[in-house]
Motif scaffolding. Structure first.
Motif, PDB file in Angstrom:
ATOM      1  N   LEU A 206       0.815  -1.214   0.000  1.00 36.58           N
ATOM      2  CA  LEU A 206       0.000   0.000   0.000  1.00 36.58           C
ATOM      3  C   LEU A 206       0.851   1.267   0.000  1.00 36.58           C
ATOM      4  CD1 LEU A 206      -2.702  -1.034   2.632  1.00 36.58           C
ATOM      5  CD2 LEU A 206      -2.772  -1.265   0.147  1.00 36.58           C
ATOM      6  N   LEU A 207       2.152   1.101   0.209  1.00 38.66           N
ATOM      7  CA  LEU A 207       3.048   2.244   0.321  1.00 38.66           C
ATOM      8  C   LEU A 207       4.364   1.891  -0.361  1.00 38.66           C
ATOM      9  CD1 LEU A 207       3.899   4.988   1.515  1.00 38.66           C
ATOM     10  CD2 LEU A 207       4.421   3.804   3.653  1.00 38.66           C
ATOM     11  N   GLU A 208       4.730   2.653  -1.410  1.00 34.62           N
ATOM     12  CA  GLU A 208       5.952   2.383  -2.154  1.00 34.62           C
ATOM     13  C   GLU A 208       6.706   3.679  -2.417  1.00 34.62           C
ATOM     14  OE1 GLU A 208       5.775  -0.715  -5.303  1.00 34.62           O
ATOM     15  OE2 GLU A 208       3.603  -0.411  -5.140  1.00 34.62           O
ATOM     16  N   PHE A 209       7.995   3.540  -2.711  1.00 37.62           N
ATOM     17  CA  PHE A 209       8.839   4.693  -3.009  1.00 37.62           C
ATOM     18  C   PHE A 209       9.661   4.385  -4.253  1.00 37.62           C
ATOM     19  CE2 PHE A 209       8.010   4.866   1.507  1.00 37.62           C
ATOM     20  CZ  PHE A 209       7.712   6.204   1.731  1.00 37.62           C
ATOM     21  N   VAL A 210       9.735   5.369  -5.163  1.00 39.95           N
ATOM     22  CA  VAL A 210      10.514   5.200  -6.385  1.00 39.95           C
ATOM     23  C   VAL A 210      11.329   6.455  -6.650  1.00 39.95           C
ATOM     24  CG1 VAL A 210       8.834   3.622  -7.414  1.00 39.95           C
ATOM     25  CG2 VAL A 210       8.676   6.072  -7.887  1.00 39.95           C
ATOM     26  N   LEU A 211      12.382   6.272  -7.425  1.00 39.66           N
ATOM     27  CA  LEU A 211      13.227   7.376  -7.842  1.00 39.66           C
ATOM     28  C   LEU A 211      12.566   8.089  -9.014  1.00 39.66           C
ATOM     29  CD1 LEU A 211      16.097   8.461  -7.062  1.00 39.66           C
ATOM     30  CD2 LEU A 211      16.959   7.091  -8.991  1.00 39.66           C
ATOM     31  N   GLY A 212      12.535   9.417  -8.981  1.00 37.99           N
ATOM     32  CA  GLY A 212      11.902  10.142 -10.075  1.00 37.99           C
ATOM     33  C   GLY A 212      12.105  11.637  -9.972  1.00 37.99           C
ATOM     34  N   ASP A 213      11.925  12.308 -11.090  1.00 40.61           N
ATOM     35  CA  ASP A 213      12.101  13.752 -11.218  1.00 40.61           C
ATOM     36  C   ASP A 213      10.721  14.397 -11.333  1.00 40.61           C
ATOM     37  OD1 ASP A 213      12.621  16.379 -12.064  1.00 40.61           O
ATOM     38  OD2 ASP A 213      14.413  15.764 -13.176  1.00 40.61           O
ATOM     39  N   CYS A 214      10.487  15.460 -10.572  1.00 38.36           N
ATOM     40  CA  CYS A 214       9.165  16.094 -10.597  1.00 38.36           C
ATOM     41  C   CYS A 214       8.863  16.764 -11.933  1.00 38.36           C
ATOM     42  CB  CYS A 214       9.030  17.099  -9.465  1.00 38.36           C
ATOM     43  SG  CYS A 214      10.181  18.486  -9.537  1.00 38.36           S
ATOM     44  N   THR A 215       9.877  16.993 -12.773  1.00 39.29           N
ATOM     45  CA  THR A 215       9.627  17.574 -14.092  1.00 39.29           C
ATOM     46  C   THR A 215       9.288  16.522 -15.133  1.00 39.29           C
ATOM     47  OG1 THR A 215      11.967  17.497 -14.716  1.00 39.29           O
ATOM     48  CG2 THR A 215      11.197  19.480 -13.590  1.00 39.29           C
ATOM     49  N   ALA A 216       9.460  15.238 -14.772  1.00 37.93           N
ATOM     50  CA  ALA A 216       9.122  14.134 -15.682  1.00 37.93           C
ATOM     51  C   ALA A 216       8.761  12.934 -14.825  1.00 37.93           C
ATOM     52  CB  ALA A 216      10.293  13.825 -16.606  1.00 37.93           C
ATOM     53  N   LEU A 217       7.573  12.933 -14.295  1.00 39.83           N
ATOM     54  CA  LEU A 217       7.154  11.912 -13.329  1.00 39.83           C
ATOM     55  C   LEU A 217       7.006  10.544 -13.984  1.00 39.83           C
ATOM     56  CD1 LEU A 217       4.478  14.046 -11.442  1.00 39.83           C
ATOM     57  CD2 LEU A 217       6.664  13.258 -10.510  1.00 39.83           C
ATOM     58  N   PRO A 218       7.415   9.489 -13.285  1.00 42.89           N
ATOM     59  CA  PRO A 218       7.317   8.126 -13.835  1.00 42.89           C
ATOM     60  C   PRO A 218       5.916   7.560 -13.679  1.00 42.89           C
ATOM     61  CG  PRO A 218       8.290   8.048 -11.646  1.00 42.89           C
ATOM     62  CD  PRO A 218       8.064   9.506 -11.955  1.00 42.89           C
ATOM     63  N   MET A 219       4.923   8.276 -14.182  1.00 42.39           N
ATOM     64  CA  MET A 219       3.524   7.889 -14.044  1.00 42.39           C
ATOM     65  C   MET A 219       2.816   8.089 -15.377  1.00 42.39           C
ATOM     66  SD  MET A 219       3.290   7.172 -10.763  1.00 42.39           S
ATOM     67  CE  MET A 219       1.526   7.194 -10.472  1.00 42.39           C
ATOM     68  N   ALA A 220       1.830   7.250 -15.617  1.00 44.04           N
ATOM     69  CA  ALA A 220       1.014   7.410 -16.821  1.00 44.04           C
ATOM     70  C   ALA A 220       0.072   8.597 -16.664  1.00 44.04           C
ATOM     71  CB  ALA A 220       0.215   6.136 -17.073  1.00 44.04           C
ATOM     72  N   ALA A 221      -0.385   9.145 -17.755  1.00 44.12           N
ATOM     73  CA  ALA A 221      -1.333  10.252 -17.717  1.00 44.12           C
ATOM     74  C   ALA A 221      -2.639   9.810 -17.073  1.00 44.12           C
ATOM     75  CB  ALA A 221      -1.589  10.770 -19.126  1.00 44.12           C
ATOM     76  N   ALA A 222      -3.249  10.715 -16.337  1.00 44.27           N
ATOM     77  CA  ALA A 222      -4.559  10.487 -15.711  1.00 44.27           C
ATOM     78  C   ALA A 222      -4.595   9.209 -14.877  1.00 44.27           C
ATOM     79  CB  ALA A 222      -5.653  10.463 -16.779  1.00 44.27           C
ATOM     80  N   SER A 223      -3.536   8.947 -14.113  1.00 44.69           N
ATOM     81  CA  SER A 223      -3.450   7.706 -13.349  1.00 44.69           C
ATOM     82  C   SER A 223      -3.557   7.900 -11.838  1.00 44.69           C
ATOM     83  CB  SER A 223      -2.118   7.008 -13.662  1.00 44.69           C
ATOM     84  OG  SER A 223      -1.023   7.830 -13.302  1.00 44.69           O
ATOM     85  N   VAL A 224      -3.664   9.138 -11.374  1.00 51.84           N
ATOM     86  CA  VAL A 224      -3.605   9.427  -9.944  1.00 51.84           C
ATOM     87  C   VAL A 224      -4.824  10.245  -9.529  1.00 51.84           C
ATOM     88  CG1 VAL A 224      -2.250  10.534  -8.119  1.00 51.84           C
ATOM     89  CG2 VAL A 224      -1.088   9.406 -10.009  1.00 51.84           C
ATOM     90  N   GLU A 225      -5.356   9.947  -8.355  1.00 47.35           N
ATOM     91  CA  GLU A 225      -6.501  10.706  -7.843  1.00 47.35           C
ATOM     92  C   GLU A 225      -6.086  11.941  -7.060  1.00 47.35           C
ATOM     93  OE1 GLU A 225     -10.049   7.974  -6.621  1.00 47.35           O
ATOM     94  OE2 GLU A 225      -8.196   6.841  -6.232  1.00 47.35           O
ATOM     95  N   VAL A 226      -4.957  11.872  -6.341  1.00 47.52           N
ATOM     96  CA  VAL A 226      -4.464  13.006  -5.561  1.00 47.52           C
ATOM     97  C   VAL A 226      -2.960  13.120  -5.735  1.00 47.52           C
ATOM     98  CG1 VAL A 226      -4.287  14.103  -3.289  1.00 47.52           C
ATOM     99  CG2 VAL A 226      -6.266  12.649  -3.812  1.00 47.52           C
ATOM    100  N   VAL A 227      -2.491  14.318  -6.020  1.00 50.27           N
ATOM    101  CA  VAL A 227      -1.057  14.622  -5.987  1.00 50.27           C
ATOM    102  C   VAL A 227      -0.809  15.532  -4.797  1.00 50.27           C
ATOM    103  CG1 VAL A 227       0.843  15.843  -7.099  1.00 50.27           C
ATOM    104  CG2 VAL A 227      -0.629  14.346  -8.453  1.00 50.27           C
ATOM    105  N   VAL A 228       0.130  15.133  -3.943  1.00 51.82           N
ATOM    106  CA  VAL A 228       0.557  15.950  -2.812  1.00 51.82           C
ATOM    107  C   VAL A 228       2.006  16.345  -3.061  1.00 51.82           C
ATOM    108  CG1 VAL A 228       1.021  15.985  -0.325  1.00 51.82           C
ATOM    109  CG2 VAL A 228      -1.007  14.797  -1.206  1.00 51.82           C
ATOM    110  N   SER A 229       2.307  17.631  -2.939  1.00 53.19           N
ATOM    111  CA  SER A 229       3.690  18.080  -3.134  1.00 53.19           C
ATOM    112  C   SER A 229       3.921  19.332  -2.310  1.00 53.19           C
ATOM    113  CB  SER A 229       3.969  18.362  -4.609  1.00 53.19           C
ATOM    114  OG  SER A 229       5.336  18.642  -4.794  1.00 53.19           O
ATOM    115  N   PHE A 230       4.715  19.181  -1.254  1.00 52.12           N
ATOM    116  CA  PHE A 230       4.969  20.286  -0.342  1.00 52.12           C
ATOM    117  C   PHE A 230       6.408  20.790  -0.490  1.00 52.12           C
ATOM    118  CE2 PHE A 230       1.604  18.148   2.438  1.00 52.12           C
ATOM    119  CZ  PHE A 230       0.600  18.954   1.929  1.00 52.12           C
ATOM    120  N   GLU A 231       6.533  22.115  -0.626  1.00 51.81           N
ATOM    121  CA  GLU A 231       7.840  22.786  -0.679  1.00 51.81           C
ATOM    122  C   GLU A 231       8.733  22.142  -1.746  1.00 51.81           C
ATOM    123  OE1 GLU A 231       7.960  25.636   1.566  1.00 51.81           O
ATOM    124  OE2 GLU A 231       5.934  24.848   1.289  1.00 51.81           O
ATOM    125  N   THR A 232       8.200  22.102  -2.961  1.00 52.56           N
ATOM    126  CA  THR A 232       8.913  21.456  -4.065  1.00 52.56           C
ATOM    127  C   THR A 232       9.206  22.421  -5.205  1.00 52.56           C
ATOM    128  OG1 THR A 232       7.771  19.377  -3.560  1.00 52.56           O
ATOM    129  CG2 THR A 232       8.845  19.543  -5.704  1.00 52.56           C
TER     130      THR A 232
END
Length: 286
Positions: A81-107
């Motif tokens: 239920l909880l995972e961590f991956v390496l990634g850049d916020c300017t090119a996220l390793p996610m498919a389009a329209a695949s997430v219900e909530v994005v949380v990003s603090f002080e980024t």
């Protein structure tokens, strides 16, 4: 094994204002992710991603620092239920329209192209998805942070979000020291008031004075109800109050010891006589 401090990365063993700011933001977001698929961008040490996972259906933490991702996996990723991956916020390793909530603090203040980051958040969110984001408020945040590439004022941040989302709401955050007066149990409180040097500004719509951080919700769907208010960590923000309370309690205990003593009781008639004489002849001069 804990991570090393970078000067910007918050670590959960840190105390004081930095803890209150970071923890409050994640606890605020945790109320908005129940049963939802969540992406935490710039997840850092992983403490906040873990908090989100207490309510969310699934949370993926993404960070550009390999040592942070490895630490978070060891410390928090105990289930699927909880995972961590390496990634850049300017090119996220996610498919389009695949997430219900994005949380990003002080980024986004840390990148040269914050607009591209916001575009990525918009890309990976579903059409009814929610963005929960924060950034320093240039109008009140101390100048000269060497880690920051671009800071927004509240209005600039609002406009950047409005370009990409139909609905936007801003919240102000800052550390405050003051007095909290609320009912115990079922009181008859109908609103919350804020006093500035004796003048009260009533209601939940009272603005945060000089907010240092801007926390925003953005979505194409109507925005959810939020729980905005105070965050207090026992043993930290109550330090001043505890000193005052301890002094008051100590004084009361000392007074009680005096008034309960045999000598105090034996001298009671003389004190009454003394007070009577003062009423008749007036208070002696100092």
């Amino acid at each position: 094994m804990s991570l090393d401090s970078t000067g910007e990365r918050f670590l959960p063993e840190q105390r004081g204002a930095i803890r209150w700011e970071h923890m409050h933001r994640y606890l605020f977001a945790r109320e908005l992710v129940t049963g939802r698929n969540v992406l935490d961008v710039a997840s850092g040490e992983g403490y906040g991603t873990r908090l989100l996972a207490e309510r969310a259906r699934y949370v993926l933490g993404v960070d550009i620092a390999e040592e942070a991702v490895e630490h978070a996996r060891r410390a928090y990723a105990q289930s699927g239920l909880l995972e961590f991956v390496l990634g850049d916020c300017t090119a996220l390793p996610m498919a389009a329209a695949s997430v219900e909530v994005v949380v990003s603090f002080e980024t986004i203040e840390h990148v040269h192209n914050p607009g591209q980051v916001l575009n990525e958040f918009r890309r990976v969110l579903r059409s009814d998805g929610l963005l929960v984001i924060s950034t320093p408020n240039r109008a009140h945040y101390p100048a000269g942070n060497p880690f920051h590439r671009h800071e927004f004022t509240a209005e600039e941040f609002r406009e950047e979000l409005r370009v990409r989302f139909k609905h936007v709401a801003l919240y102000g955050q800052r550390i405050v020291v003051g007095s909290c007066l609320l009912p115990l149990g079922h009181g008859n409180i109908s609103t919350v008031g804020f006093w500035d040097d004796g003048e009260v500004r009533k209601g939940f719509k009272a603005d945060v004075p000089a907010p240092v951080y801007i926390v925003a919700l953005a979505s194409d769907a109507p925005l959810p109800q939020t729980v905005a208010g105070f965050f207090d960590h026992p043993g930290e923000s109550r330090i001043l109050g505890r000193f005052i309370d301890q002094g008051f309690v100590q004084t009361c205990e000392e007074l009680a010891a005096i008034t309960d003593s045999k000598s105090w009781r034996l001298l009671a008639p003389l004190r009454k006589l003394k007070h009577g004489l003062r009423r008749v002849f007036g208070q002696p001069s100092a």
